[in-house]
Design a protein around this motif. Structure first.
Motif, PDB file in Angstrom:
ATOM      1  N   UNK A 100      -3.070   2.123  13.171  1.00  7.37           N
ATOM      2  CA  UNK A 100      -3.326   2.811  11.893  1.00  7.37           C
ATOM      3  C   UNK A 100      -4.360   2.054  11.064  1.00  7.37           C
ATOM      4  N   UNK A 101      -4.177   0.741  10.935  1.00  9.17           N
ATOM      5  CA  UNK A 101      -5.080  -0.066  10.106  1.00  9.17           C
ATOM      6  C   UNK A 101      -6.503  -0.077  10.644  1.00  9.17           C
ATOM      7  N   UNK A 102      -6.655  -0.006  11.973  1.00 11.35           N
ATOM      8  CA  UNK A 102      -7.992   0.037  12.564  1.00 11.35           C
ATOM      9  C   UNK A 102      -8.694   1.356  12.289  1.00 11.35           C
ATOM     10  N   UNK A 103      -7.946   2.451  12.319  1.00 15.19           N
ATOM     11  CA  UNK A 103      -8.563   3.770  12.352  1.00 15.19           C
ATOM     12  C   UNK A 103      -8.545   4.511  11.021  1.00 15.19           C
ATOM     13  N   UNK A 104      -7.962   3.925   9.987  1.00 15.58           N
ATOM     14  CA  UNK A 104      -7.935   4.577   8.682  1.00 15.58           C
ATOM     15  C   UNK A 104      -8.368   3.597   7.599  1.00 15.58           C
ATOM     16  N   UNK A 105      -8.748   4.144   6.446  1.00  9.61           N
ATOM     17  CA  UNK A 105      -9.153   3.309   5.317  1.00  9.61           C
ATOM     18  C   UNK A 105      -7.957   2.857   4.490  1.00  9.61           C
ATOM     19  N   UNK A 106      -6.967   3.714   4.340  1.00 12.98           N
ATOM     20  CA  UNK A 106      -5.811   3.379   3.514  1.00 12.98           C
ATOM     21  C   UNK A 106      -4.639   4.249   3.932  1.00 12.98           C
ATOM     22  N   UNK A 107      -3.404   3.886   3.565  1.00 17.88           N
ATOM     23  CA  UNK A 107      -3.064   2.591   2.992  1.00 17.88           C
ATOM     24  C   UNK A 107      -3.059   1.492   4.042  1.00 17.88           C
ATOM     25  N   UNK A 108      -3.216   0.251   3.597  1.00 17.98           N
ATOM     26  CA  UNK A 108      -2.951  -0.883   4.470  1.00 17.98           C
ATOM     27  C   UNK A 108      -1.437  -0.934   4.669  1.00 17.98           C
ATOM     28  N   UNK A 109      -0.977  -1.046   5.915  1.00 15.31           N
ATOM     29  CA  UNK A 109       0.462  -1.041   6.179  1.00 15.31           C
ATOM     30  C   UNK A 109       0.861  -2.328   6.892  1.00 15.31           C
ATOM     31  N   UNK A 110       2.064  -2.788   6.581  1.00 13.59           N
ATOM     32  CA  UNK A 110       2.568  -4.029   7.175  1.00 13.59           C
ATOM     33  C   UNK A 110       4.085  -3.996   7.152  1.00 13.59           C
ATOM     34  N   UNK A 111       4.709  -4.976   7.788  1.00  9.65           N
ATOM     35  CA  UNK A 111       6.174  -4.998   7.892  1.00  9.65           C
ATOM     36  C   UNK A 111       6.782  -6.022   6.939  1.00  9.65           C
ATOM     37  N   UNK A 112       8.037  -5.797   6.609  1.00  3.24           N
ATOM     38  CA  UNK A 112       8.851  -6.778   5.894  1.00  3.24           C
ATOM     39  C   UNK A 112      10.189  -6.875   6.609  1.00  3.24           C
ATOM     40  N   UNK A 113      10.598  -8.099   6.959  1.00  5.10           N
ATOM     41  CA  UNK A 113      11.858  -8.318   7.652  1.00  5.10           C
ATOM     42  C   UNK A 113      12.912  -8.760   6.641  1.00  5.10           C
ATOM     43  N   UNK A 114      14.000  -8.014   6.548  1.00  4.53           N
ATOM     44  CA  UNK A 114      15.088  -8.339   5.641  1.00  4.53           C
ATOM     45  C   UNK A 114      15.950  -9.456   6.230  1.00  4.53           C
ATOM     46  N   UNK A 115      16.813 -10.012   5.397  1.00  2.00           N
ATOM     47  CA  UNK A 115      17.668 -11.110   5.828  1.00  2.00           C
ATOM     48  C   UNK A 115      18.580 -10.711   6.979  1.00  2.00           C
ATOM     49  N   UNK A 116      18.934  -9.409   7.043  1.00  2.00           N
ATOM     50  CA  UNK A 116      19.826  -8.959   8.120  1.00  2.00           C
ATOM     51  C   UNK A 116      19.073  -8.611   9.399  1.00  2.00           C
TER      52      UNK A 116
END
Length: 202
Positions: A100-116
Protein backbone atom coordinates in the motif's frame (compact mmCIF):
# COMPACT_ATOMS: atom_id res chain seq x y z
CA UNK A 1 -1.45 -5.96 -6.97
CA UNK A 2 -2.34 -2.43 -8.04
CA UNK A 3 -4.62 -0.06 -6.17
CA UNK A 4 -7.82 0.82 -8.02
CA UNK A 5 -8.65 4.50 -7.37
CA UNK A 6 -12.28 3.83 -8.25
CA UNK A 7 -12.59 1.69 -5.12
CA UNK A 8 -12.29 4.80 -2.95
CA UNK A 9 -15.81 6.18 -2.31
CA UNK A 10 -16.86 9.76 -2.92
CA UNK A 11 -18.38 11.77 -0.11
CA UNK A 12 -19.50 14.63 -2.34
CA UNK A 13 -16.57 16.96 -1.73
CA UNK A 14 -17.85 20.53 -1.23
CA UNK A 15 -17.28 22.73 -4.23
CA UNK A 16 -15.25 25.94 -3.73
CA UNK A 17 -17.48 28.93 -3.21
CA UNK A 18 -16.96 32.08 -5.31
CA UNK A 19 -15.10 34.72 -3.33
CA UNK A 20 -16.86 37.59 -5.08
CA UNK A 21 -13.57 39.02 -6.22
CA UNK A 22 -10.82 38.26 -8.68
CA UNK A 23 -7.63 36.58 -7.56
CA UNK A 24 -6.67 33.35 -5.81
CA UNK A 25 -8.76 31.78 -3.02
CA UNK A 26 -8.05 33.09 0.47
CA UNK A 27 -5.25 31.73 2.63
CA UNK A 28 -6.48 30.62 6.05
CA UNK A 29 -5.03 29.06 9.20
CA UNK A 30 -7.32 26.04 9.62
CA UNK A 31 -8.78 25.12 13.00
CA UNK A 32 -11.19 22.56 14.41
CA UNK A 33 -14.23 24.73 13.63
CA UNK A 34 -13.29 24.76 9.94
CA UNK A 35 -12.89 20.97 9.88
CA UNK A 36 -16.23 20.57 11.65
CA UNK A 37 -17.91 22.68 8.97
CA UNK A 38 -16.27 20.55 6.30
CA UNK A 39 -17.48 17.30 7.87
CA UNK A 40 -20.98 18.77 8.08
CA UNK A 41 -20.88 19.64 4.37
CA UNK A 42 -19.70 16.13 3.61
CA UNK A 43 -22.60 14.81 5.74
CA UNK A 44 -20.27 12.76 7.92
CA UNK A 45 -21.25 11.94 11.48
CA UNK A 46 -18.69 13.27 13.97
CA UNK A 47 -18.01 13.86 17.65
CA UNK A 48 -15.36 15.26 19.98
CA UNK A 49 -13.64 12.83 22.34
CA UNK A 50 -12.57 13.38 25.94
CA UNK A 51 -9.24 14.81 24.83
CA UNK A 52 -10.92 17.39 22.61
CA UNK A 53 -10.03 15.72 19.31
CA UNK A 54 -12.55 15.67 16.47
CA UNK A 55 -13.39 12.22 15.13
CA UNK A 56 -15.63 10.62 12.53
CA UNK A 57 -16.58 6.97 13.21
CA UNK A 58 -17.11 4.15 10.76
CA UNK A 59 -17.87 0.52 11.48
CA UNK A 60 -14.53 -0.94 12.47
CA UNK A 61 -12.42 2.22 12.55
CA UNK A 62 -12.29 5.90 13.52
CA UNK A 63 -10.78 8.86 11.68
CA UNK A 64 -9.39 11.67 13.85
CA UNK A 65 -8.79 15.26 12.74
CA UNK A 66 -6.10 16.69 15.02
CA UNK A 67 -4.06 19.83 15.40
CA UNK A 68 -0.71 19.39 17.14
CA UNK A 69 2.28 21.53 18.05
CA UNK A 70 2.72 24.55 20.30
CA UNK A 71 0.87 26.75 17.81
CA UNK A 72 -1.35 23.96 16.45
CA UNK A 73 0.70 24.21 13.29
CA UNK A 74 0.49 20.51 12.36
CA UNK A 75 -2.77 19.12 11.00
CA UNK A 76 -3.13 15.34 10.95
CA UNK A 77 -5.84 13.00 9.72
CA UNK A 78 -5.24 9.76 11.58
CA UNK A 79 -7.24 6.54 11.27
CA UNK A 80 -7.32 3.81 13.92
CA UNK A 81 -8.47 0.46 12.57
CA UNK A 82 -10.04 -1.73 15.25
CA UNK A 83 -9.61 -5.10 13.52
CA UNK A 84 -7.15 -7.22 15.57
CA UNK A 85 -4.40 -9.19 13.83
CA UNK A 86 -2.54 -12.04 15.59
CA UNK A 87 1.16 -11.37 16.15
CA UNK A 88 1.88 -14.58 14.19
CA UNK A 89 0.44 -12.92 11.07
CA UNK A 90 2.38 -9.66 11.42
CA UNK A 91 4.82 -10.52 8.61
CA UNK A 92 1.97 -11.07 6.16
CA UNK A 93 0.31 -7.86 7.35
CA UNK A 94 3.50 -5.84 6.94
CA UNK A 95 3.93 -7.16 3.42
CA UNK A 96 0.46 -5.85 2.55
CA UNK A 97 1.12 -2.48 4.22
CA UNK A 98 4.41 -2.11 2.35
CA UNK A 99 2.51 -2.70 -0.89
CA UNK A 100 0.00 0.00 0.00
CA UNK A 101 2.71 2.49 1.01
CA UNK A 102 4.62 1.88 -2.24
CA UNK A 103 1.65 2.29 -4.54
CA UNK A 104 -0.37 5.10 -2.92
CA UNK A 105 0.29 8.63 -1.70
CA UNK A 106 -1.77 8.45 1.49
CA UNK A 107 -2.47 7.49 4.14
CA UNK A 108 0.85 6.23 5.42
CA UNK A 109 -0.05 3.00 7.27
CA UNK A 110 1.84 1.12 9.96
CA UNK A 111 1.26 -1.34 12.80
CA UNK A 112 1.02 -0.98 16.56
CA UNK A 113 1.49 -4.01 18.82
CA UNK A 114 -0.50 -3.96 22.06
CA UNK A 115 0.76 -5.40 25.33
CA UNK A 116 -1.38 -8.52 24.79
CA UNK A 117 0.32 -9.20 21.44
CA UNK A 118 -2.58 -8.05 19.29
CA UNK A 119 -1.55 -6.06 16.21
CA UNK A 120 -3.64 -3.18 14.89
CA UNK A 121 -3.14 -0.81 11.98
CA UNK A 122 -2.92 3.00 12.04
CA UNK A 123 -3.02 5.30 9.03
CA UNK A 124 -2.12 8.97 8.92
CA UNK A 125 -1.61 11.97 6.65
CA UNK A 126 -0.17 15.31 7.76
CA UNK A 127 0.41 18.86 6.58
CA UNK A 128 1.89 22.02 8.08
CA UNK A 129 -0.76 24.75 8.32
CA UNK A 130 0.72 27.22 10.77
CA UNK A 131 1.67 29.79 8.14
CA UNK A 132 -1.69 29.48 6.39
CA UNK A 133 -2.92 27.38 3.49
CA UNK A 134 -5.11 27.89 0.44
CA UNK A 135 -8.66 27.14 1.61
CA UNK A 136 -9.56 25.13 -1.49
CA UNK A 137 -6.39 23.06 -1.13
CA UNK A 138 -7.12 22.35 2.53
CA UNK A 139 -10.70 21.31 1.80
CA UNK A 140 -9.64 19.04 -1.06
CA UNK A 141 -6.83 17.38 0.89
CA UNK A 142 -8.93 16.78 4.00
CA UNK A 143 -11.68 15.19 1.90
CA UNK A 144 -9.18 13.11 -0.10
CA UNK A 145 -7.42 11.89 3.04
CA UNK A 146 -10.77 10.88 4.55
CA UNK A 147 -11.74 9.00 1.40
CA UNK A 148 -8.36 7.26 1.32
CA UNK A 149 -8.70 6.19 4.97
CA UNK A 150 -12.01 4.49 4.09
CA UNK A 151 -10.58 3.08 0.88
CA UNK A 152 -7.62 1.53 2.70
CA UNK A 153 -9.88 -0.42 5.04
CA UNK A 154 -11.77 -1.85 2.07
CA UNK A 155 -8.51 -2.62 0.27
CA UNK A 156 -6.99 -4.43 3.25
CA UNK A 157 -10.08 -6.60 3.68
CA UNK A 158 -9.81 -7.68 0.05
CA UNK A 159 -6.02 -7.95 0.08
CA UNK A 160 -5.93 -10.29 3.10
CA UNK A 161 -9.25 -12.03 2.42
CA UNK A 162 -10.72 -10.77 5.68
CA UNK A 163 -14.36 -10.30 4.60
CA UNK A 164 -15.37 -13.82 5.68
CA UNK A 165 -13.54 -13.46 8.99
CA UNK A 166 -15.37 -10.22 9.76
CA UNK A 167 -18.76 -11.80 9.03
CA UNK A 168 -17.96 -14.78 11.25
CA UNK A 169 -16.86 -12.53 14.12
CA UNK A 170 -20.12 -10.56 13.93
CA UNK A 171 -22.17 -13.77 13.87
CA UNK A 172 -20.33 -15.06 16.91
CA UNK A 173 -20.93 -11.85 18.87
CA UNK A 174 -24.53 -11.59 17.73
CA UNK A 175 -24.11 -7.89 17.02
CA UNK A 176 -22.20 -5.65 14.67
CA UNK A 177 -20.53 -2.36 15.46
CA UNK A 178 -23.13 0.41 15.30
CA UNK A 179 -20.69 3.09 14.22
CA UNK A 180 -22.15 5.75 16.50
CA UNK A 181 -19.90 8.69 17.21
CA UNK A 182 -20.67 8.69 20.91
CA UNK A 183 -20.05 4.96 21.33
CA UNK A 184 -16.75 5.03 19.46
CA UNK A 185 -15.49 8.01 21.43
CA UNK A 186 -16.31 6.34 24.75
CA UNK A 187 -15.62 2.68 24.05
CA UNK A 188 -12.18 2.97 22.48
CA UNK A 189 -10.38 4.66 25.34
CA UNK A 190 -8.80 7.75 23.84
CA UNK A 191 -7.72 9.08 27.22
CA UNK A 192 -4.04 9.96 27.27
CA UNK A 193 -3.79 10.13 23.48
CA UNK A 194 -2.08 6.74 23.34
CA UNK A 195 -1.44 5.01 20.03
CA UNK A 196 -2.85 1.86 21.60
CA UNK A 197 -6.45 3.10 21.45
CA UNK A 198 -6.53 6.65 20.16
CA UNK A 199 -4.56 9.55 18.80
CA UNK A 200 -0.93 10.00 19.74
CA UNK A 201 0.97 13.21 20.14
CA UNK A 202 3.04 14.01 17.07
Amino acid sequence: MSIDPSSIPSFGVPQPQPSGQDGPPPVVVPDQDLVTQLLDQMELKHAVDEEGDLLAPWEGFRVYYMFRGEQKELFAVRAFYDRPHPIEQKAELLEALDEWNRETLWPKVYTHVHDDGVVRVIGESQMIVGMGVNINYFVAMTANWTQAAVGFDQWLVERLGLATDVDEDEDADGTATDGSAEGDAEDNGTEGNSTEDGPAES
